[in-house]
Enzyme design. Sequence first.
Site, PDB file in Angstrom:
ATOM      1  N   TYR A   1       0.909  -1.255   0.058  1.00  0.00           N
ATOM      2  CA  TYR A   1      -0.070   0.110  -0.015  1.00  0.00           C
ATOM      3  C   TYR A   1       0.794   1.340  -0.009  1.00  0.00           C
ATOM      4  O   TYR A   1       0.811   2.058   0.917  1.00  0.00           O
ATOM      5  CB  TYR A   1      -0.842  -0.005   0.975  1.00  0.00           C
ATOM      6  CG  TYR A   1      -2.335  -0.858   0.917  1.00  0.00           C
ATOM      7  CD1 TYR A   1      -2.318  -1.875   0.030  1.00  0.00           C
ATOM      8  CD2 TYR A   1      -2.942  -1.327   1.996  1.00  0.00           C
ATOM      9  CE1 TYR A   1      -3.220  -2.446  -0.326  1.00  0.00           C
ATOM     10  CE2 TYR A   1      -3.900  -2.173   2.058  1.00  0.00           C
ATOM     11  CZ  TYR A   1      -4.345  -2.824   0.940  1.00  0.00           C
ATOM     12  OH  TYR A   1      -5.124  -3.655   0.860  1.00  0.00           O
TER      13      TYR A   1
HETATM   14  C1  LIG Z   1      -7.224  -1.658  -7.266  1.00  0.00           C
HETATM   15  C2  LIG Z   1      -6.127  -2.279  -6.359  1.00  0.00           C
HETATM   16  C3  LIG Z   1      -6.426  -3.260  -5.423  1.00  0.00           C
HETATM   17  C4  LIG Z   1      -5.357  -3.766  -4.763  1.00  0.00           C
HETATM   18  N1  LIG Z   1      -5.520  -4.937  -4.037  1.00  0.00           N
HETATM   19  C5  LIG Z   1      -4.825  -5.477  -3.385  1.00  0.00           C
HETATM   20  C6  LIG Z   1      -4.779  -6.591  -2.482  1.00  0.00           C
HETATM   21  O1  LIG Z   1      -6.039  -7.115  -2.554  1.00  0.00           O
HETATM   22  N2  LIG Z   1      -4.027  -7.273  -1.776  1.00  0.00           N
HETATM   23  C7  LIG Z   1      -2.760  -6.720  -1.724  1.00  0.00           C
HETATM   24  O2  LIG Z   1      -1.835  -7.085  -1.188  1.00  0.00           O
HETATM   25  N3  LIG Z   1      -2.449  -5.544  -2.562  1.00  0.00           N
HETATM   26  C8  LIG Z   1      -3.803  -4.984  -3.315  1.00  0.00           C
HETATM   27  N4  LIG Z   1      -3.100  -3.999  -3.984  1.00  0.00           N
HETATM   28  C9  LIG Z   1      -1.647  -3.209  -3.965  1.00  0.00           C
HETATM   29  C10 LIG Z   1      -0.939  -4.110  -5.008  1.00  0.00           C
HETATM   30  O3  LIG Z   1      -0.631  -5.266  -4.409  1.00  0.00           O
HETATM   31  C11 LIG Z   1       0.427  -3.383  -5.205  1.00  0.00           C
HETATM   32  O4  LIG Z   1      -0.046  -2.121  -5.808  1.00  0.00           O
HETATM   33  C12 LIG Z   1       1.331  -4.023  -6.239  1.00  0.00           C
HETATM   34  O5  LIG Z   1       2.750  -3.587  -6.153  1.00  0.00           O
HETATM   35  C13 LIG Z   1       0.938  -4.074  -7.644  1.00  0.00           C
HETATM   36  O6  LIG Z   1       1.634  -4.653  -8.288  1.00  0.00           O
HETATM   37  P1  LIG Z   1       1.749  -4.346 -10.012  1.00  0.00           P
HETATM   38  O7  LIG Z   1       2.537  -5.336 -10.379  1.00  0.00           O
HETATM   39  O8  LIG Z   1       0.192  -4.320 -10.352  1.00  0.00           O
HETATM   40  O9  LIG Z   1       2.338  -2.860  -9.823  1.00  0.00           O
HETATM   41  P2  LIG Z   1       3.250  -1.976 -10.450  1.00  0.00           P
HETATM   42  O10 LIG Z   1       2.792  -0.528 -10.310  1.00  0.00           O
HETATM   43  O11 LIG Z   1       3.704  -2.493 -11.988  1.00  0.00           O
HETATM   44  O12 LIG Z   1       4.755  -2.126  -9.551  1.00  0.00           O
HETATM   45  C14 LIG Z   1       4.595  -2.145  -8.336  1.00  0.00           C
HETATM   46  C15 LIG Z   1       5.996  -1.917  -7.569  1.00  0.00           C
HETATM   47  O13 LIG Z   1       6.739  -3.198  -7.929  1.00  0.00           O
HETATM   48  C16 LIG Z   1       7.689  -3.087  -8.716  1.00  0.00           C
HETATM   49  N5  LIG Z   1       7.651  -4.082  -9.795  1.00  0.00           N
HETATM   50  C17 LIG Z   1       6.746  -4.337 -10.639  1.00  0.00           C
HETATM   51  N6  LIG Z   1       7.127  -5.531 -11.271  1.00  0.00           N
HETATM   52  C18 LIG Z   1       8.432  -5.791 -11.068  1.00  0.00           C
HETATM   53  C19 LIG Z   1       9.212  -7.006 -11.563  1.00  0.00           C
HETATM   54  N7  LIG Z   1       8.793  -7.632 -12.316  1.00  0.00           N
HETATM   55  N8  LIG Z   1      10.473  -7.020 -11.009  1.00  0.00           N
HETATM   56  C20 LIG Z   1      10.836  -6.019  -9.970  1.00  0.00           C
HETATM   57  N9  LIG Z   1       9.862  -5.175  -9.608  1.00  0.00           N
HETATM   58  C21 LIG Z   1       8.838  -5.009 -10.171  1.00  0.00           C
HETATM   59  C22 LIG Z   1       7.523  -1.699  -9.632  1.00  0.00           C
HETATM   60  O14 LIG Z   1       8.769  -1.182  -9.944  1.00  0.00           O
HETATM   61  C23 LIG Z   1       7.041  -0.850  -8.229  1.00  0.00           C
HETATM   62  O15 LIG Z   1       7.935  -0.447  -7.459  1.00  0.00           O
HETATM   63  C24 LIG Z   1      -4.305  -3.313  -4.681  1.00  0.00           C
HETATM   64  C25 LIG Z   1      -3.824  -2.192  -5.538  1.00  0.00           C
HETATM   65  C26 LIG Z   1      -4.903  -1.760  -6.431  1.00  0.00           C
HETATM   66  C27 LIG Z   1      -4.768  -0.500  -7.444  1.00  0.00           C
END
Ligand SMILES: Cc1cc2nc3c(=O)[nH]c(=O)nc-3n(C[C@H](O)[C@H](O)[C@H](O)COP(=O)(O)OP(=O)(O)OC[C@H]3O[C@@H](n4cnc5c(N)ncnc54)[C@H](O)[C@@H]3O)c2cc1C
Length: 534
Positions: free
Chosen positions: A472
């Site tokens: 978060y």
């Molecule tokens: C609508 C919504 C619902 C959510 N619900 C939940 C939930 O139910 N439970 C929960 O735990 N969290 C929840 N989250 C939070 C979510 O887990 C985090 O935002 C998570 O980091 C998102 O991953 P992403 O790959 O989509 O994000 P990104 O924005 O792509 O990445 C997030 C972070 O991880 C890094 N990263 C991404 N991919 C990689 C990779 N391949 N290698 C190294 N670093 C990487 C990025 O650089 C950034 O620092 C929610 C978020 C949203 C917006």
Amino acid sequence: MEKPISILATLIVLLLYASDCLAAPSSRNSLFATFLNCLKTHTNQPNQVPNIVYSQTNASYDSVLKASARNARFSNPSTPKPLLIITPLNENHVQNSVLCAKSIGVQLKIRSGGHDFEGISYVSQAPFIILDMFHFQNVSVDVQNEIAVIEAGATLGQVYYRIYEKSSVHGFPAGVCPTVGVGGHLSGGGYGNMIRKHGLSVDHVIDAKIVDVNGRILDREAMGDDLFWAIRGGGGASFGVILSYTVRLVPVPETVTVFQVDKTLEQNATDLVFQWQQVAPHTDERLFMRLVMQPVAKRTMRASVMALFLGGADEVVTLLEKEFPLLGLKKETCHEMRWIDSVLWWANYNDGSTLKALLDRSHYRVHYNKKKSDYIQTPISKAGFNLIWKKMIELGRVVLIFNPYGGRMNEVPYDATPFPHRAGNLYKVQYSVTWEEGGDGADKKFIGEIRMMYNYMTPFVSKNPRSAYFNYRDLDIGVKMHGKDSYQDGVVYGSKYFNRNFERLVKVKSAIDPQNFFWNEQSIPSLGSNKLFL
Ligand SMILES: Cc1cc2nc3c(=O)[nH]c(=O)nc-3n(C[C@H](O)[C@H](O)[C@H](O)COP(=O)(O)OP(=O)(O)OC[C@H]3O[C@@H](n4cnc5c(N)ncnc54)[C@H](O)[C@@H]3O)c2cc1C
Ligand SMILES: *[C@@H]1O[C@H](CO)[C@@H](O)[C@H](O)[C@H]1NC(C)=O
Ligand SMILES: *[C@@H]1O[C@H](CO)[C@@H](O)[C@H](O)[C@H]1NC(C)=O
Ligand SMILES: *[C@@H]1O[C@H](CO)[C@@H](O)[C@H](O)[C@H]1NC(C)=O
């Protein structure tokens, strides 16, 4: 009291970045050419390269950038844009992107699902390029061995759907929003409605593949215990580019039960919440009861209990008649269904969507939002809740979501993974405010309100440190202000996200990426050669 990041701080950051980036290229076109050349020289398929590098002048640059930007706050004309977006098709492209970004000296931001609450996977104050893992969507499920190999760019919806295709009695414990990306979610912890029965997503990771700062591909054995530990909750972006995770599936029953019960203050919501607090973190671990607290029309509050029970309706009704009488749960309120259908129910895909919607990465309505988090370790009194409701009604738009812990979470030691918020935490609070109106005025107003609510909650939440959930993302709790290597800054947010696990993360970081190539606003600092400090 937490200090919001001031404009002054932002300026300091900008200045530091400017002075940090000695090798920053003089012009965008030359960067494009240099990067393209570098990739072509390194790769074994040079003719593919032009198809994976988008410069700002490419016709599809904007649509690629926006495709997984999940917060409208960071899609403004004034938002800093990446110099390039790279969409690798294979592992070799990832390796070379890292090497080329390093040799050019430009910051690399990694994006998988783009759900970062502060947009840090696709925004930076420093000159940067985005490595978008979009094409890494393969999920291979091996039911025989009850494992799955999940690529970083897959979404949780894809994971759930691919499991469902192979088995009706297996699932995976992860977040409830199907468009969330694996790369960020699993590297940062990952929890969902099976947290009390099965813990976090990272508790089920058994292998991983990562590209390190030297362009090497490391699996669990090659990376060693420390790095494998770090990328199960410490965030991927400080350590390298996660290519995939191998996870162990969990059993789910053929039939699960969901229900939602709403009560306003006039219907004694305060008593309900007080009793919820006594039951939700301690009850049968197959039962997850989320509580959403929402002000209604600046007049009252609505408490909504949303639940998943890994079992049938009769059993949960009997259980809650005894443990949670104020809920007044009736069998008619319960819906029995397959686990995969409960995924759709929780995702709120009640628009006639079929299960196939779980595969749709764009099934998401982008709005402006700001989130924060806290942990509750001591029950809040009814008087305390009344004060909280009063403040929420006054502010009008800030919503609180209580997610109960307990069960399996109490059994996993705090240092088994970097995620430290285990035994001793009753529930996590998510603060949420969303708005539709653009513009700086609206941003200031609503961000100001959620910060006021957060400050108001100080007496009720964890202290020393005031803990927060890494996934978060909240830049209010601390950010790099004294350069990308600042330990002094890192320990501020690091101890809140990771508590006593922060120091081990610093140690791992210093060993795997001593020059701190993989950095961002809240990355783990590297001590470089100065390791004696530990
Ligand atoms: C609508 C919504 C619902 C959510 N619900 C939940 C939930 O139910 N439970 C929960 O735990 N969290 C929840 N989250 C939070 C979510 O887990 C985090 O935002 C998570 O980091 C998102 O991953 P992403 O790959 O989509 O994000 P990104 O924005 O792509 O990445 C997030 C972070 O991880 C890094 N990263 C991404 N991919 C990689 C990779 N391949 N290698 C190294 N670093 C990487 C990025 O650089 C950034 O620092 C929610 C978020 C949203 C917006
Ligand atoms: C971006 O534009 C350049 C120049 O026109 C072109 O060579 C390249 O193929 C384009 N990249 C993509 C991914 O379309
Ligand atoms: C995904 O799987 C397909 C089929 O096995 C393969 O051809 C492709 O290279 C894989 N993609 C990636 C990015 O690994
Ligand atoms: C609320 O609680 C009061 C006092 O216990 C009780 O008299 C009243 O019937 C309750 N109201 C509702 C709607 O349950």
